[in-house]
Design a protein around this motif. Structure first.
Motif, PDB file in Angstrom:
ATOM      1  N   TYR A   1       0.631  -1.342   0.045  1.00  0.00           N
ATOM      2  CA  TYR A   1       0.001  -0.021  -0.097  1.00  0.00           C
ATOM      3  C   TYR A   1       0.877   1.324  -0.078  1.00  0.00           C
ATOM      4  CZ  TYR A   1      -4.127  -2.733   0.530  1.00  0.00           C
ATOM      5  OH  TYR A   1      -5.238  -3.646  -0.068  1.00  0.00           O
ATOM      6  N   ALA A   2       1.954   1.247   0.418  1.00  0.00           N
ATOM      7  CA  ALA A   2       2.872   2.264   0.377  1.00  0.00           C
ATOM      8  C   ALA A   2       3.613   2.371  -0.964  1.00  0.00           C
ATOM      9  CB  ALA A   2       3.891   2.297   1.528  1.00  0.00           C
TER      10      ALA A   2
ATOM     11  N   ASP B   1      -0.499   8.181   2.342  1.00  0.00           N
ATOM     12  CA  ASP B   1      -1.685   8.992   2.660  1.00  0.00           C
ATOM     13  C   ASP B   1      -3.068   8.531   2.965  1.00  0.00           C
ATOM     14  OD1 ASP B   1      -2.184   7.696   0.349  1.00  0.00           O
ATOM     15  OD2 ASP B   1      -1.640   9.381  -1.060  1.00  0.00           O
ATOM     16  N   ASN B   2      -3.934   9.295   2.995  1.00  0.00           N
ATOM     17  CA  ASN B   2      -5.148   8.647   3.422  1.00  0.00           C
ATOM     18  C   ASN B   2      -5.641   7.614   2.857  1.00  0.00           C
ATOM     19  OD1 ASN B   2      -5.945   9.918   5.851  1.00  0.00           O
ATOM     20  ND2 ASN B   2      -7.684  11.018   4.983  1.00  0.00           N
ATOM     21  N   PRO B   3      -5.778   7.398   1.555  1.00  0.00           N
ATOM     22  CA  PRO B   3      -6.403   6.233   0.992  1.00  0.00           C
ATOM     23  C   PRO B   3      -5.431   5.047   1.127  1.00  0.00           C
ATOM     24  CG  PRO B   3      -6.459   8.264  -0.830  1.00  0.00           C
ATOM     25  CD  PRO B   3      -5.751   8.647   0.257  1.00  0.00           C
ATOM     26  N   SER B   4      -4.160   5.126   1.063  1.00  0.00           N
ATOM     27  CA  SER B   4      -3.194   3.994   1.491  1.00  0.00           C
ATOM     28  C   SER B   4      -3.494   3.557   2.687  1.00  0.00           C
ATOM     29  CB  SER B   4      -1.820   4.716   1.271  1.00  0.00           C
ATOM     30  OG  SER B   4      -1.334   5.243   0.237  1.00  0.00           O
TER      31      SER B   4
ATOM     32  N   THR C   1      -5.867  -0.473   6.249  1.00  0.00           N
ATOM     33  CA  THR C   1      -6.759  -0.860   7.185  1.00  0.00           C
ATOM     34  C   THR C   1      -7.858  -2.171   6.960  1.00  0.00           C
ATOM     35  OG1 THR C   1      -6.591   1.374   8.032  1.00  0.00           O
ATOM     36  CG2 THR C   1      -8.725   0.150   9.236  1.00  0.00           C
TER      37      THR C   1
ATOM     38  N   ASN D   1      -6.474   3.888   4.730  1.00  0.00           N
ATOM     39  CA  ASN D   1      -7.448   3.490   4.755  1.00  0.00           C
ATOM     40  C   ASN D   1      -7.889   1.954   4.182  1.00  0.00           C
ATOM     41  OD1 ASN D   1      -9.390   5.111   6.245  1.00  0.00           O
ATOM     42  ND2 ASN D   1      -8.429   6.603   5.004  1.00  0.00           N
ATOM     43  N   PHE D   2      -7.423   2.137   3.014  1.00  0.00           N
ATOM     44  CA  PHE D   2      -7.411   0.587   2.329  1.00  0.00           C
ATOM     45  C   PHE D   2      -6.595  -0.468   2.872  1.00  0.00           C
ATOM     46  CE2 PHE D   2      -9.084   3.075  -1.455  1.00  0.00           C
ATOM     47  CZ  PHE D   2     -10.493   2.740  -1.528  1.00  0.00           C
TER      48      PHE D   2
END
Lengths: 285, 89
Positions: free
Chosen positions: B18-19, B40-43, B48, B45-46
């Motif tokens: 995700y990074a 960042d936020n999308p990375s 998670t 949250n997904f």
């Protein structure tokens, strides 16, 4: 011994406790508070709060500008599901001494973020923002709603994928995100003096961030194309591009000096055409 | 029930994915939101959602919240510990 104990009780222990409280508060601040230029429904973009000096190419009217937005707390719903739904309130203050577009606005709003489809190759997420603004300059209230969808992927070339420097640390270098959205504005004196008019539009937007050197020189490009749905007299096609070159001095990521160039139909200026270069002191936390 | 080593491996795999970060260069002390990862936020949250599914698979009474993953100073190591605690705690 008594003196040492007295010293410890009087000075050291309160100091430790105070230090712990300060550290706790600092951690709470970092976990719960964000400061940016705006939270207009696209908060994953890195838009620092700004204090700016503008040079207007179309007149001798140079001016000062301030854009500060604060987010205080997030609430998360559906905690056991395969989705993430987050709500958070935001407050924003925007002030400009531009003679052609003096601004003094305070707004309060609610933002939502919804992440779903996590097993898909390209994962969608929805962002929305509804805000009520008090326009102190004209003594009136304004309403704005923005809803948009974007995508995230983990493969090269996909939105949200991070390209990186080819060094030992593989430092972050950049990413991009596309957005498709709808926005609704109630704006006083948009076309006709003395009336509040509705401006609604669908838009396509691309945000790109690229660092030329690790942690110090950054460029952002934010391009948006609006197509008006509401029928009023202003143009139907409203493109706007905003390019920023930022320098972060020292080994930190909170304060930068930026040169911004904006060209197009600007919602901050009631969708009139602007071409502006500005020098900014920016900060984000 | 996965071993601690398997849980850590799963967390590292997800962070790397995700990074968009090379798995072999990942270190435990890296902060998720800071350089070099800069998630960042999308990375976050997904990621998670991916880790939540993993936690629920092994311990259905537990969950993972986005706000736990988005904490300012959360490192890869602290995230590994958190997931181990949720699955085995």
């Amino acid at each position: 011994m008594k003196v040492v104990l007295k010293y410890l009780i009087t000075f050291v222990l309160p100091g430790i406790t105070f230090g712990q409280v300060v550290e706790k508060k600092t951690t709470w601040f970092k976990d719960n508070v964000s400061i940016r230029k705006t939270f207009d429904g696209s908060k994953n973009e890195n838009k620092p709060a700004t204090f700016s000096l503008y040079e207007n190419h179309k007149s001798d009217n140079d001016y000062i500008n301030a854009d500060v937005a604060i987010k205080i707390k997030e609430w998360e719903l559906f905690e056991d599901s395969g989705t993430v739904l987050t709500l958070f309130p935001v407050a924003e203050y925007h002030r400009s001494t531009n003679e052609n577009d003096k601004k003094d606005k305070l707004s309060a709003g609610l933002n939502t973020e919804f992440y779903f489809g996590s097993k898909w190759n390209l994962k969608p997420y929805l962002l929305s923002n509804v805000a009520f603004k008090r326009n102190f300059m004209e003594g009136i209230n304004e309403i704005k709603y923005v809803g948009q969808i974007s995508l995230f992927g983990t493969k090269p070339g996909q939105p949200g994928y991070k390209w990186r420097f080819d060094n030992d640390g593989a430092d972050y270098r950049g990413t991009y995100y596309p957005y498709l959205g709808y926005e609704y504005n109630e704006i006083p004196d948009l076309v006709t003096e003395g009336t509040t008019e509705i401006m609604s539009a669908i838009f396509f937007r691309v945000f790109l961030e690229h660092w030329f050197s690790p942690k110090s020189v950054q460029v952002t490009i934010d391009g948006i194309y609006r197509n008006l749905i509401s029928t009023n007299a202003i143009k139907n096609d409203l493109p706007l591009i905003n390019i920023a070159l930022n320098y972060y001095p020292g080994n930190q990521s909170h304060i930068s000096i930026g040169l911004d160039y904006k060209n197009g139909y600007d919602p901050d200026s009631k969708f009139t055409h602007v071409e502006i270069t500005s020098l900014n002191l920016k900060f984000n936390f | 029930m996965p071993t601690n080593k398997e849980i850590k491996y799963k967390v590292q795999l997800d962070v790397a994915e995700y990074a968009s970060y090379p798995f072999e260069k990942l270190k435990g002390e890296f902060i998720l939101k800071d350089s070099p990862l800069k998630m960042d936020n999308p990375s976050l949250n997904f990621m998670t959602l991916s880790l939540r599914a993993y936690v629920k698979k092994h311990n259905p009474s537990q969950t993972l919240l986005a706000r736990e993953v988005k904490k300012a100073k959360l490192t890869v190591k602290l995230l590994e510990d958190l997931i181990i605690k949720k699955i085995k705690g």
